[in-house]
Enzyme design. Structure first.
Site, PDB file in Angstrom:
ATOM      1  N   LYS A 253       0.881  -1.116   0.131  1.00  0.00           N
ATOM      2  CA  LYS A 253      -0.083  -0.003   0.178  1.00  0.00           C
ATOM      3  C   LYS A 253       0.655   1.121   0.028  1.00  0.00           C
ATOM      4  O   LYS A 253       0.533   2.521  -1.264  1.00  0.00           O
ATOM      5  CB  LYS A 253      -0.864   0.202   1.366  1.00  0.00           C
ATOM      6  CG  LYS A 253      -1.945  -1.322   1.275  1.00  0.00           C
ATOM      7  CD  LYS A 253      -2.880  -1.635   0.433  1.00  0.00           C
ATOM      8  CE  LYS A 253      -4.049  -2.584   0.044  1.00  0.00           C
ATOM      9  NZ  LYS A 253      -5.094  -3.353  -0.530  1.00  0.00           N
ATOM     10  N   HIS A 273      -5.722   0.658  -6.461  1.00  0.00           N
ATOM     11  CA  HIS A 273      -6.238  -0.288  -5.925  1.00  0.00           C
ATOM     12  C   HIS A 273      -7.200  -0.831  -6.628  1.00  0.00           C
ATOM     13  O   HIS A 273      -8.559  -1.092  -6.033  1.00  0.00           O
ATOM     14  CB  HIS A 273      -7.047   0.907  -4.389  1.00  0.00           C
ATOM     15  CG  HIS A 273      -7.827  -0.416  -3.110  1.00  0.00           C
ATOM     16  ND1 HIS A 273      -7.959  -0.654  -2.126  1.00  0.00           N
ATOM     17  CD2 HIS A 273      -6.377  -1.784  -3.196  1.00  0.00           C
ATOM     18  CE1 HIS A 273      -8.023  -1.305  -1.277  1.00  0.00           C
ATOM     19  NE2 HIS A 273      -6.912  -2.232  -1.472  1.00  0.00           N
ATOM     20  N   ARG A 413      -4.869 -13.235   7.308  1.00  0.00           N
ATOM     21  CA  ARG A 413      -4.334 -13.536   5.931  1.00  0.00           C
ATOM     22  C   ARG A 413      -3.377 -14.325   5.829  1.00  0.00           C
ATOM     23  O   ARG A 413      -2.713 -15.413   6.559  1.00  0.00           O
ATOM     24  CB  ARG A 413      -3.147 -12.261   6.116  1.00  0.00           C
ATOM     25  CG  ARG A 413      -3.864 -10.842   6.063  1.00  0.00           C
ATOM     26  CD  ARG A 413      -4.726 -10.423   4.798  1.00  0.00           C
ATOM     27  NE  ARG A 413      -5.300  -9.305   5.198  1.00  0.00           N
ATOM     28  CZ  ARG A 413      -6.084  -8.532   4.134  1.00  0.00           C
ATOM     29  NH1 ARG A 413      -5.904  -8.249   2.404  1.00  0.00           N
ATOM     30  NH2 ARG A 413      -7.365  -7.511   4.292  1.00  0.00           N
TER      31      ARG A 413
END
Ligand code: SAT
Ligand code: MN
Length: 635
Positions: A253, A273, A413
């Site tokens: 990011k 994104h 994750r």
């Protein structure tokens, strides 16, 4: 004290082994710009050792073995080369409230909000306050630890659309993860030795040795002092205090969205994104689309979907970020700058995303998921484990289905190599990128927003992106289920003033030379029945039915073919979405209903948002699109 550069960067004319931290003044093995950066970081952070990362398999195995020894990861014997990390429960997601952009003037970073309002479009920190914050954090922050120097490329090494970075970090977990998420190591250093530019990324967990207080879950971090700062003018990132996800894997990011969006504005391209997928019809015609959804809205599931309709094929180029540039013919071409997927685990299953399940079966680092007694992983949404197999939750405590707590953290994750995805697109690493025919915006909208609509034109499409809203998710620290504005799904990721960002998007229409602009669509898989509260659309593989309509709209000859004009944009004509074989009763009328009262409220809300948040920086064309929508809603 052992003072060795552990990695060796071997290049003709370079001698690299055994250079001590004290003799870093010369660092002969590193390209000079990299050496200058590393020297500065060493002087500030005072690590005990420096390890230049080469990216070999043996090196990665060594890093993982070290993590295992320190109790930071655990091998998962049920799979090949898979690992489980459990973080300090205070370090589980991106920390948007501690993420800042440092520029000379506030307005370079964010539009000035109206008096009394706080900007939701990014956080500005003055250069002076940044220097103070840096002084309070970085000096001596790596004492006793190894500083790893990670050369990495976002995009295939050497592609004209790629960019490089160098991250210094005291987290071996970050080294292991960056090895999956980026192209990392010697081939990149060789490019840097040719003098290529790079983004300077400095990361520390903020827990020098000896420790002043014990670690929680053997996971070093410093939650009270977290600061993720970006200096777009000098292309630098400095991140402190967190070892997790987007806070610490700085290629993602921080670089590929915040810094890259600013580079893209300066150079005339787009860093977004967005997932990228290829879709092929039963006749063998292929198109690529890019789609923007806020974090944890199912981008990975969509990017890897298995179409419900016979004969259609979806292939995955990327699941999170797209860098897009017009080629000499004026076609927008996209690359996925990443090399892996950092996907949300809960909800991923053979039913929702069989391709992700196949991808993560080996060479994967899992974080904050549950663990089975036979050495596997588990999370909410998976089949209950087999008879006789027990579970531990993400804290490492025994857990039983039906317990009041969650087994896996909602933002747990998997970090897994993209090349392992069984439907990775054959063009996913192509140098020139894939040609984009459609851009799709979307969010979680329980009410009022139809399953799909098409923007009237580019300018209207830019307005549709600016007007995006979505229910908040677990990817950041927000609590509850508020409907948040998330323009272009970029709210937490803008690298510069959102008003200028809109102007940059609008300028694509008038760029010199041939230009074939993609068509713009908006989708909403998440509309609910107001009475029962259940989803109106089955989602997942059935979303391909919507992609099929989009596919046909991209190839259409007549404007009104398969579509009718509505107040929000072009809606599918009755019967033009293929529902053959769609399981269960789906109320298409309810999915496309446009309640006037809802849209009156929505436009009022947008007007207030634009005026409070964007103010004088709102391009006049976007304001005019809102006026036009308001008028259509009224009539
Ligand atoms: O920023 S992360 O990569 O940690 C997660 C996300 O927001 O998608
Ligand atoms: Mn994301």
């Amino acid at each position: 004290m052992s003072c060795l550069i552990l990695g060796v960067f071997k290049r003709r004319g370079c001698v690299g082994a055994g250079v001590g931290v004290r003799s870093l003044a010369s660092v002969p093995s590193l390209p000079s710009a990299v050496a200058d950066f590393v020297k500065g970081a060493v002087a500030e952070c005072q690590p005990a050792r420096v390890h230049v990362v080469t990216g070999t398999a043996e090196e990665t195995a060594g890093v993982l073995a070290g993590l295992e020894k320190d109790g930071m990861v655990k091998r998962l014997p049920k799979y090949h080369n898979c690992w489980l990390a459990r973080t300090d429960p205070k370090d589980v997601a991106r920390v948007e409230s501690k993420t800042v952009i440092v520029t000379k003037h506030q307005r370079d970073t964010v539009p000035i909000p109206s008096p009394g309002a706080k900007s939701q479009l990014g956080s500005w920190l003055s250069e002076e306050d940044f220097q103070k914050a840096r002084q309070e954090r970085f000096p001596g922050c790596m004492a006793g630890r190894t500083m790893y120097v990670i050369p990495f490329s976002m995009g295939p090494v050497g592609s004209s659309l790629s960019k490089m970075g160098v991250q210094v970090t005291d987290s071996p977990y970050v080294v292991a993860s960056m090895g999956i998420m980026t192209r990392m190591g010697t081939p990149v250093m060789e490019k840097l030795a040719e003098g290529a530019e790079f983004v300077r990324c400095q990361h520390s967990l903020g827990r020098p040795l000896p420790l002043k207080a014990p670690l929680v879950s053997s996971w070093p971090c410093n939650p009270e002092k977290v600061l993720i700062s970006h200096l777009p003018d000098s292309r630098q990132i400095l991140s402190f205090g967190s070892g997790y996800g987007g806070n610490s894997l700085l290629g993602k990011k921080c670089f590929a969205l915040r810094i890259a969006s600013r580079i893209a504005k300066d150079e005339g391209w787009l860093a977004e994104h967005m997932l990228i997928l290829g879709i092929t019809s039963p006749q063998g015609e292929k198109r690529y689309v890019a789609a923007a959804f806020p974090s944890a809205c199912g981008k990975t599931n969509l990017a890897m979907m298995k179409p419900a309709m016979q004969g259609w094929k979806v292939e995955c180029v990327g699941d999170d970020i797209a860098w897009m540039k017009f080629d000499s013919q004026g076609k927008l071409r996209a690359i996925n700058p990443e090399n892996g997927f950092f996907g949300v685990a809960p909800g991923t299953s053979m039913k929702t995303n069989p391709h992700a399940m196949a991808t993560i079966a080996k060479n994967t680092v899992f974080t904050n998921v549950g663990e089975t007694s036979d050495g596997g992983v588990w999370w909410e949404g998976l089949e209950p484990p087999a008879e006789g197999v027990s579970l531990m939750d993400w804290h490492g405590k025994s857990w039983t289905p039906g317990d009041s707590t969650l087994c896996a953290h909602p933002n747990s994750r998997f970090c897994t190599p993209a090349a392992q995805c069984p439907i990775i697109d054959p063009q996913w690493e192509s140098d020139e990128g894939v040609p984009i025919d459609a851009i799709i915006f979307g969010g979680r909208r329980p009410e009022g927003v139809p399953l799909v609509y098409e923007a009237f034109n580019w300018r209207h499409g830019v307005f549709v992106g600016a007007a995006m809203r979505s229910e908040s998710t677990a990817a950041a620290e927000h609590k509850g289920k508020a409907i948040m504005h998330d323009p272009f799904a970029m709210r937490p990721f803008f690298g510069y003033n959102f008003g200028d960002y809109l102007a940059h998007w609008l300028s694509m229409e008038t760029r010199p030379g041939p230009t074939q602009l993609p068509k713009i669509f908006h989708v909403n898989w998440f509309r609910k029945d107001p009475v029962s509260g259940s989803f109106l659309w089955p989602g997942f593989g059935e979303n391909a039915r919507v992609l099929e309509w989009i596919f046909r709209r991209c190839g259409r000859e007549r404007e009104d073919e398969a579509a009718r004009r509505s107040m929000v944009g072009w809606l599918p004509q009755d019967g033009s979405i293929n529902v053959q074989g769609l399981a269960g009763d789906v109320d298409m009328a309810a999915l496309f209903d446009l309640p006037k009262a809802f849209w009156e409220k929505e436009t009022q809300e947008l007007r207030a948002y634009f005026s409070q948040q964007v103010g004088a920086d709102l391009p006049q064309q976007v304001g005019a699109e809102l006026d036009a929508l308001e008028k259509r809603v009224r009539n």
